[in-house]
Design an enzyme around this catalytic site. Structure first.
Site, short mmCIF file in Angstrom:
data_model
loop_
_atom_site.label_atom_id
_atom_site.label_comp_id
_atom_site.label_asym_id
_atom_site.label_seq_id
_atom_site.Cartn_x
_atom_site.Cartn_y
_atom_site.Cartn_z
N ASP A 162 0.87 -1.17 0.00
CA ASP A 162 0.00 0.00 0.00
C ASP A 162 0.91 1.22 0.00
O ASP A 162 1.84 1.31 0.80
CB ASP A 162 -0.90 0.00 1.25
CG ASP A 162 -1.84 1.19 1.25
OD1 ASP A 162 -2.38 1.51 0.18
OD2 ASP A 162 -2.02 1.80 2.32
N GLU A 182 -1.45 -1.17 -6.09
CA GLU A 182 -2.65 -0.59 -6.67
C GLU A 182 -2.27 0.17 -7.92
O GLU A 182 -1.24 0.83 -7.97
CB GLU A 182 -3.28 0.38 -5.67
CG GLU A 182 -4.07 -0.32 -4.61
CD GLU A 182 -4.71 0.68 -3.67
OE1 GLU A 182 -5.94 0.72 -3.60
OE2 GLU A 182 -3.96 1.40 -3.00
N ASP A 204 -3.25 1.43 7.20
CA ASP A 204 -2.39 1.08 6.08
C ASP A 204 -2.05 -0.41 6.05
O ASP A 204 -2.01 -1.02 4.99
CB ASP A 204 -1.11 1.91 6.10
CG ASP A 204 -1.40 3.39 6.02
OD1 ASP A 204 -2.31 3.76 5.23
OD2 ASP A 204 -0.76 4.18 6.73
#
Ligand code: ZN
Length: 411
Positions: A183, A270, A352
């Protein structure tokens, strides 16, 4: 064949610097002229200009008295501009990039030699007027030199980025081995989960020091009278500090990506629409400073070289708002909320760390559903995901209708 890029510092003589300045000027003029032509052509016909269409404009320009100086530029440098411009236009039309911009002489200058550059001892030999330019070559240039991009930074330094083709192939991309989810955040640069533990990688500390210095030098430069010699000097100092900031950042991104690639076979991130996010002004500085795009780029080519796999998951995937324990999805999670408790199963989450766990699980799900993942992920890691079908189906519907605005720091 594998491709490799190496950046080397160049030390042109005064005369070579003049030749380069002339080439930068020609290339920039041709880019701006070509871009104008593309715009006109688009208005008239609804289409841009191809590389050959652009190239065909060059001979008459070189004959014209007003623009005959274009003839002094090595012709392949101009043709490389045509290629880059037609690509930039195509990328825009295919929604991969912003509209191409006009180039200014106040920014970084660059030209490309598409072929015919050779290494001669500690120097690079360029075709045309430029000739042999002294270079600082750290590693031997072992492959066949293809494109070489020569650039001049606002601080006055010259570099060559040398793209080479080397013998042998990269190892075949494999998905066997360790899988890590990453992340990308603002408070910490990256948060990883490798199936066992969550690790946090803060932004490099000394970066802040350099940034402070940069802001100070920028203030000093802004106070000087425009166009004055003092202003010019101060601007050059700003450019030098800016280079320090970006070197510190690049160095950090290289080390971190190396570490992650050394320890894992599959890396899941991502797919961030960084451009879209930078439009949000409050976050703009933090995002461009942390260099997420560069980081993903570094991960990608290092994995390719080492035979690993990079998986980018859909950026609408609600990685922060999903409970990694029971898959309950909460509606809101403002950026400043760093921890939360799942209303369904009561698990207390670090924002997170939870996102990294979800990103990893979603990547494994994608691997196993694409078929390539059958051999992957130690089997036991694939199966639990399949067992979660009802919940997964629930958000695959959401993926198809991406109406959730992306919250930075995890989605
Ligand atoms: Zn829960």
């Amino acid at each position: 064949m594998r491709r490799q890029a190496v950046k080397v510092r160049l030390y042109p003589t005064e005369q070579q610097a003049q030749i380069l300045a002339q080439h930068f000027g020609c290339a920039r003029w041709w880019w701006n002229y070509g871009l104008n032509k593309c715009i006109e052509t688009y208005k008239a016909t609804g289409k841009g200009l191809s590389q050959s269409g652009l190239n065909s404009l060059l001979p008459p320009l070189k004959k014209d008295k007003e623009t005959e100086w274009l003839g002094e530029c090595y012709s392949q440098v101009l043709q490389a501009v045509s290629l880059n411009l037609s690509r930039a236009y195509k990328n825009f039309f295919e929604d991969r990039a912003k509209y191409p911009k006009f180039k200014s002489r106040h920014h970084r200058q660059s030209i490309q030699y598409p072929q015919n550059v050779k290494q001669v001892d500690e120097s690079l030999k360029f075709p045309g007027l430029l000739g042999v330019v002294k270079a600082k070559i750290h590693r031997e240039l072992s492959g066949t030199i293809k494109t070489v991009t020569v650039s001049k930074c606002p601080s006055g330094k010259y570099y060559a980025s040398v793209l080479m083709e080397c013998d042998g192939d990269y190892p075949t991309s494999s998905t066997e081995g360790k899988v890590v989810g990453i992340d990308l955040g603002i408070k910490d640069f990256a948060i990883t989960y490798d199936g066992e533990k969550v690790s946090k990688y803060p932004n490099p500390k000394h970066l802040a020091k350099y940034e402070k210095k940069l802001a100070k030098k920028q203030r000093i430069a802004a106070r000087k009278v425009k166009g004055s010699n003092r202003r010019r000097k101060a601007t050059k100092i700003v450019a030098r500090v800016y280079e320090q900031v970006s070197n510190v950042r690049q160095d950090y991104l290289h080390k971190l990506s190396r570490k992650i690639v050394d320890n894992n076979q599959v890396v899941i991130v991502e797919n961030l629409n960084v451009k879209g996010m930078v439009r949000n002004h409050k976050l703009a500085k933090a995002i461009s400073d942390t260099g997420w795009g560069t980081f993903i780029n570094f991960l990608s080519y290092k994995l390719e070289r080492d035979g690993g796999t990079l998986i980018e998951i859909n950026r609408w995937f609600p990685s922060s708002k999903l409970c990694s324990n029971c898959h309950y999805q909460i509606n809101e999670l403002p950026l400043d909320v760093r921890t939360w408790t799942c209303p369904s199963c009561g698990t207390h989450h670090d924002r997170d760390g939870n996102a990294a766990i979800n990103i990893r699980a979603e990547g494994i799900r994608m691997l196993s559903s694409s078929g390539t993942g059958e051999a992957n992920a130690n089997g036991e890691e694939v199966r639990p995901i399949r067992g979660r079908k009802p919940k997964m189906r629930h958000f695959s519907v959401k993926l198809e209708a991406p109406t959730i605005p992306l919250a930075v720091g995890g989605g």
